[in-house]
Design an enzyme around this catalytic site. Sequence first.
Site, PDB file in Angstrom:
ATOM      1  CD  GLU A 239     -64.307  17.743  49.544  1.00  0.00           C
ATOM      2  OE1 GLU A 239     -63.813  18.871  49.341  1.00  0.00           O
ATOM      3  OE2 GLU A 239     -64.173  17.009  48.899  1.00  0.00           O
TER       4      GLU A 239
HETATM    5  C1  TNX Z   1     -60.705  18.349  47.987  1.00  0.00           C
HETATM    6  S1  TNX Z   1     -58.654  17.130  49.583  1.00  0.00           S
HETATM    7  C2  TNX Z   1     -61.049  17.180  47.808  1.00  0.00           C
HETATM    8  C3  TNX Z   1     -60.970  16.430  46.727  1.00  0.00           C
HETATM    9  C4  TNX Z   1     -60.557  17.204  45.529  1.00  0.00           C
HETATM   10  C5  TNX Z   1     -59.572  18.048  45.792  1.00  0.00           C
HETATM   11  C6  TNX Z   1     -58.946  19.226  44.754  1.00  0.00           C
HETATM   12  C7  TNX Z   1     -59.822  16.140  49.811  1.00  0.00           C
HETATM   13  C8  TNX Z   1     -59.724  15.062  50.841  1.00  0.00           C
HETATM   14  N1  TNX Z   1     -61.140  16.174  49.129  1.00  0.00           N
HETATM   15  O1  TNX Z   1     -62.275  15.532  46.503  1.00  0.00           O
HETATM   16  O2  TNX Z   1     -60.070  16.536  44.542  1.00  0.00           O
HETATM   17  O3  TNX Z   1     -60.083  18.963  47.037  1.00  0.00           O
HETATM   18  O4  TNX Z   1     -57.981  19.902  45.268  1.00  0.00           O
END
Ligand code: TNX
Length: 571
Positions: A349
């Site tokens: 992300e």
């Molecule tokens: C996605 S899964 C994220 C996290 C959040 C999560 C909440 C991932 C690698 N990144 O930053 O905490 O969703 O479900």
Amino acid sequence: MAAGERAAADLAGAAERTATAQLTPPGTAQLTAPATAQLATPAPVRLGDVVPTPDRVTPDPTADHLLRPDAVIRVSADPAALAVGEQLAALLRPATGYPLPVTDSVTPSPTGGIALDLTGDTDLGPEGYRLDIATDRVRLRAGTAAGLHHGVQTLRQLFPAAIESPRPVTARWVLPGGSIVDRPRYPWRGAMLDVARHFFDVPDVLRVIDHLARYKLNRLHLHLTDDQGWRIAIDSWPRLAPIGGAGAVGGDPGGHYTQADYRRIVAYAAARHITVVPEIDLPGHTNAALVAYPELAPDRVAPPPYTGTEVGFSYVDPARERTYDFVADVLGEIAALTPGRWLHIGGDEAFKVPAEVYARFVARVQRIVAGLGRTVIGWHQIAPAAHTDGRVLQWWGTNGDDPVTAEAVRRGATVILSPGNHAYLDMKYAPDTPIGHDWAGLIDVRRSYDWDPGTHLTGVPADAVLGVEAPLWTESVTTLAEIEFMLLPRLPALAEQGWSPRSTHDWDGFRRRLAGHGTRWATAGIAYHSGPDVPWPAPAGPVPAPRQPSGFADQAGREPAGRTAEPPAGG
Ligand code: TNX
């Protein structure tokens, strides 16, 4: 005799009196009753009632074994094996009240007991074991201490559920007779704890490690840094932890591990044959680092501390050399503290970083990890970056059709599966689950159990799958009891996905085996979610619950934690 020894001897004496009173009518000889008389009642647990289900189970109902008050645990003369023997004794002493001395001789003795035999054989692989339960003795064999450790977890589950009691209880400690030959399907069986969104102190983490060990998991991934908190002291960048770690989601208290704390976690995990996999999330999810060191921010301006739950807005400046000094210093210190092979660099992300810049950043960080002699892991977003030897992608998608990950696998990567819609322990069980998310859907126990890691990703062959991992993100999780409520009973479902052969996959069998664990957790004071898809034993009456999530009622309308069921005596 010292006071402690006297107390132990008193306990053993009391337990012996209780046990023999149950076994023999008043006035008859004690402790010499023939085995047949002792075993008038069969073992309450069946040999196959183990989670994760073992590879091969051969019951022999004529061979049930009654643990005697004077039983001895005999272990091969090897320090790691002896440590497993001590852990077995520590698991069995509180409820039985038996002294269970541990000795380093495997010679069978006339009083029976339990032998832990480190054979050095490799035929069961690095984690397999063989357990033989006979009327006169119990023998656990493995080529490695890890195998013995897993065998001990099986043995623990074969005792009546009352074995989980922290205090001596009246029970016949009968094990079901027969043999188990067992080894895992996958070498990677993990769980992740996000200590960044909310901070959990060392005792909480150690207790989570206990839960992992119970279900034969062998990796604890610690998500140590994120926008809301930096949770590990770094000597070369000293403001990271005290400043970057001061807060948490919702303005809750922050905190961080000293390097000594972290070493303690690593050592406790290692003693349970669990490898800690530290994650420093880069280049995004770095707001906390930027608060402490604005020089890493693209605009060199310190952002305010972040207490919300949005993602994707922060990043360290990939265009600046200083950023790579930071990465090398941090990863260098983490590597020095971590005996395990793997360093997790996050990579998820980073929405504000253009794709090519991101790929170059990841490739460079991968080289830093390789230079430290470690194997790099990242969330599957790192897939487009150049391949580097041994790199591992942790896949968290919700649709198994992922050509970019499949292509990275063709270039040599392996994958750990954490499908968001099956393995994400922060998802709610049901619409009314009081904490958790639902962006990847609702995950009841059946959904966490019913998928196949071997075929989940299109174009990724089964032999590129290292195993499975269940992440617990903690935006909405604030206490140990809440961690347990989200972990149990889904963690055992995922553990079975990682350990048991596909041929044993059977939802009805699994939910029936799992049901018995509710009694165990309740007896041990462990919180869990008693949802409707598992036939939990009927509550036999209230038991005091040492720990409970505050104000939870699950969808079955019952209190979920720690007081769902009274352990039936001896069952
Ligand atoms: C996605 S899964 C994220 C996290 C959040 C999560 C909440 C991932 C690698 N990144 O930053 O905490 O969703 O479900």
